[in-house]
Design an enzyme around this catalytic site. Structure first.
Site, short mmCIF file in Angstrom:
data_model
loop_
_atom_site.label_atom_id
_atom_site.label_comp_id
_atom_site.label_asym_id
_atom_site.label_seq_id
_atom_site.Cartn_x
_atom_site.Cartn_y
_atom_site.Cartn_z
CD GLU A 187 33.47 39.91 34.97
OE1 GLU A 187 32.26 39.87 34.71
OE2 GLU A 187 33.93 39.74 36.12
NE ARG B 70 41.61 44.13 46.46
CZ ARG B 70 40.75 43.85 45.50
NH1 ARG B 70 40.61 42.60 45.09
NH2 ARG B 70 40.01 44.80 44.95
CE LYS C 192 37.61 45.30 36.80
NZ LYS C 192 37.46 44.33 35.68
#
Length: 808
Positions: free
Chosen positions: A292, A512, A522
């Site tokens: 994104e 992860r 983020k």
């Protein structure tokens, strides 16, 4: 339901059930004490078709701990290991175990192998029974006779090795002839035959066999070329992508969606859908890296890139760089430009660059189709009401409105006739599901915000949960790979594609990447940047890829680090920062030439060297530099005024100290030995201002200590002045993200600036991005803040290799 407390009668019934299937009373009671394990164990035994795969994975470690080496272990394995393409036959296998028709580990493994290559539509009970040895009884007499034959064939070796004989090899010989024999009985006969042949074990049998010393080869005139034969790494290490199936295998069941009414949706491609997909792709592997564009990429994205681009490259396919730009308020062109540039820097070449917004019309058309099929509705609940109803597992009052009404309202949403926040399009999934990601997720919301890529054409935008799986299908992605936090979304992913009747990619989740002493979200990174706790997204203390690059870390080192930690689903590990530093050192040790700088200069005047004398000495750029290779050396001036590190001098000497002290000698690297003859102190009689020394031009003195240094290039002219920035861990704690006040954990010494360090003249021509090893100090890179008047160096990493010496 999970978490329900069992009353006394429940516990008694469960205890009775566990005892019937072969558990001892103590294990059964311990299992019942854990409600979650009890529930899932009971489902495994009684209604295995209702056992959710995700829940089974969550507790399998607990189940195996309780059920080791008995039938319970087989039930647990059936609940989790059973091949996905034959989940419908799991009850059959459980029945065969309960009835003792499948009763040995060999039979169970054969069952798994059979199902792994047999789809639901091809299952035949007779073939299954033959493959698993159902009904085959091997008598004790047959086992005994075979054991005798095996011992006779291997008698010489057994007599020689006695009780050091590898029993596993003997066992394998017997199993090869009787694969369905009871392993316990086989073991009993082998042990008995050993005692019969060898007698009782003696003390000599327990002695360790001394290793034979290798004889040294005779010396020869010419040196033999040593040929090293290191242990070959496994196929998985050489190629971590072997775990992924080929595109043509994508007809197996991807996942099972369990509904609250007891029905089960088993999602898989039809033969026709897969053939259509393969005709478009030509059977090529197609993956996607879908960031994104709302921030800078960090090292976690490096792992995603390695898996997405790496799999496509290894299989000769392609990887889309797809910008997941469904939120027009968060996306910026700055981030899009950065992502494209950093993907290239990491060494990856996209197959195509696309945007989710490229498919806005397709997504809208499919949303209309979803409404027509009765799988979506326009809702008017507020965000708080949606939250409340989800918590209570209640349907929206608008859920059952007529299809025509939802179609009309959705068109009004698209035309901008409904206010922002007054309506959403929701998928009609299962509000009573145990999976909260099936609670009628939002597909579209109204936002009167122009889109950075699509402009002002749209005022409704699709959600991530609606768009990403559909775009995966539209782009014919073969492998949709993501991190484990998206695993619970898998049911929604496949439900939507099934509801629309379109191609379903293969989904696989991996762990992860969590690195110590930093934050990776983020949201937290954005706060550090916007509140100016750090100096921008490319601050060298951050684990952003831009920050690592500015610090001097190479993409090669990052990819080696990611490859080294592997592609796993284990999501409970914290990778220590020192492990990354190890790979950085490995790379820079090969690529960064040596040079010299002094961080905290202390003046040394050599009294027996003429003041106006300057000599150029040769220093090595590389440890193994050949004397006939002029490019492997650089010039360093040597004069009667040199500068050493303040920490390399003490007024009081000690045995374990190898620096300079009064009356003591050291060797100046690439130059001469010097001996301290005098010390000039400040008025406080403690601060050292200057050292007087004499040098040994003959180099007969052989001191133990070797110091780095920088000299005045000509009389009265200071050495090259540079700024050095020393970076350390950004946070004091290994896992600051777990702290409530995580900003209070920031390391006040994470950045130390040394404005007036000295360096050798050859560094004057260095440009931004050049890396060097400053001898005895570490690896350094030229920063973008450098000017023609003054260079700025960032310390990339120290010389000490803590990971290789025991770091995790």
């Amino acid at each position: 339901m999970p978490g329900k407390d069992y009353d006394g009668s429940d516990k008694e019934k469960n205890l009775e059930l566990f005892l019937k299937v072969g558990l001892d009373e103590r294990t059964a009671k311990n299992t019942i004490a854990n409600n979650k394990v009890t529930l899932i164990s009971l489902l495994s035994f009684t209604r295995p078709q209702l056992l959710m795969d995700a829940v089974g994975l969550l507790v399998i470690s607990c189940i195996r701990r309780y059920f080791e080496f008995n039938r319970g272990a087989k039930y647990a394995r059936v609940a989790t290991k059973h091949p996905a393409n034959a989940l419908v036959h799991r009850p059959t296998l459980v029945q065969y175990i309960v009835s003792s028709k499948v009763k040995t580990p060999a039979q169970l493994e054969a069952a798994f192998s059979f199902f792994a290559t047999t789809g639901p539509e091809n299952f035949k009970l007779s073939e299954f029974e033959e493959a698993c040895g159902v009904g085959v009884e091997v008598s004790e007499e047959e086992i005994k006779q075979t054991v005798n034959e095996v011992f006779e064939e291997n008698k010489t070796a057994i007599l020689e090795q006695r009780y050091r004989t590898n029993v596993g090899d003997l066992f394998a010989h017997v199993r090869k002839r009787h694969p369905w024999a009871d392993p316990k009985i086989v073991k009993q006969f082998i042990d008995a035959k050993l005692r019969e042949l060898l007698g009782e074990r003696t003390a000599a049998d327990d002695e360790k066999v001394p290793k034979k010393k290798k004889e040294k080869p005779a010396k020869v005139e010419e040196k033999a070329i040593a040929v090293s034969t290191p242990e070959q790494p496994s196929e998985e290490v050489l190629n971590p992508f072997l775990i992924f199936p080929q595109p043509e295998e994508n007809t197996k069941v991807h996942t099972s969606v369990f509904f609250s009414d007891g029905s089960i949706l088993r999602c898989c491609n039809t033969k026709e859908l897969l053939e259509k997909h393969l005709s478009v792709t030509g059977g090529k592997v197609l993956t996607r890296f879908p960031p994104e564009p709302n921030g800078y990429l960090h090292i976690g994205h490096a792992k995603a890139m390695f898996i997405d681009f790496g799999l496509a490259k290894e299989r000769g396919g392609g990887c889309y760089l797809r910008f997941d730009d469904t939120n027009p308020e968060a996306e910026k062109k700055e981030y899009i430009d950065h992502i494209q540039e950093i993907v290239k820097w990491m060494g990856w070449e996209p197959y195509k660059i696309t945007y989710t917004s490229d498919y806005f019309q397709d997504l809208y058309d499919l949303a209309v189709e979803l409404i027509r099929r009765g799988h979506a509705y326009v809702d008017h609940q507020t965000p708080d009401e949606i939250k409340e109803y989800r918590e209570k597992k209640m349907n929206s009052p608008w859920r059952d409105r007529p299809i025509a009404e939802s179609l009309k309202l959705f068109e009004d949403m698209r035309r901008g006739l409904i206010e922002e926040g007054k309506a959403t399009l929701r998928m009609k999934q299962d509000m009573q599901s145990d999976n909260f990601n099936m609670y009628d997720l939002i597909a579209y919301r109204i936002k009167f915000t122009p889109h950075p890529h699509a402009g002002d054409k749209w005022c409704i935008y699709p959600s991530y949960d609606y768009a990403h799986c559909i775009v995966d299908s539209l782009e014919n992605i073969t492998h949709s790979l993501c991190t484990l936090e998206f695993e619970t979304r898998r049911a929604s992913y496949y439900w939507l594609l099934h509801a629309l009747g379109i191609y379903q990619p293969y989904v696989w989740e991996y762990s992860r990447l969590n690195i110590s002493n930093t934050v990776m979200s983020k949201r937290k990174l954005n706060r550090l940047v916007t509140e100016k706790w750090v100096d921008g997204w490319d601050d060298p203390r951050l684990m952003t890829l831009a920050g690592l690059r500015r610090r001097g870390v190479t993409s090669t080192a990052i990819n080696a680090f990611v490859r080294g930690i592997g592609i796993t689903r284990s999501d409970c590990s914290m990778i220590h920062l020192s492990r990354l530093e190890y790979h950085i050192r490995e790379e820079l040790n090969k690529t960064a030439p040596r040079s010299i700088a002094v961080l905290h200069p202390l003046k040394v005047v050599i009294t027996n060297l003429e003041a106006k004398t300057t000599t150029d000495l040769e220093a090595r750029k590389w440890p193994d530099a050949q004397t006939d290779d002029a490019s492997a050396f650089y010039k360093v001036p040597f004069s009667n005024t040199v500068y050493i590190e303040q920490s390399d001098f003490r007024l009081k000497d000690s045995k374990d100290y190898f620096g300079l002290a009064p009356g003591k000698s050291v060797l100046l690297r690439y130059a001469f030995p010097i001996k301290c003859t005098d010390v000039i102190l400040a008025d406080d009689k403690e601060t050292v201002l200057e050292i007087r020394a004499e040098y040994d031009p003959t180099k007969k003195t052989k001191p133990k200590g070797v110091l780095h240094w920088v000299a005045e290039p000509s009389p009265g002219v200071d050495p090259l002045k540079v700024e050095i920035r020393l970076f350390d861990r950004l946070f004091l704690s290994e896992n600051p993200a777990e702290l409530d006040d995580w900003l209070a954990d920031l390391n006040p010494q994470s950045k130390v600036v040394i404005p007036d360090a000295y360096a050798v003249p050859s560094l004057r021509s260095a440009v931004v991005g050049d890396t060097f090893q400053f001898e005895r100090l570490g690896y350094f890179s030229v920063d973008k803040d450098s000017t023609p008047e003054k260079l700025v160096f960032n310390r990339t990493v120290t010389l000490r290799d803590s990971y290789h010496k025991g770091g995790k």
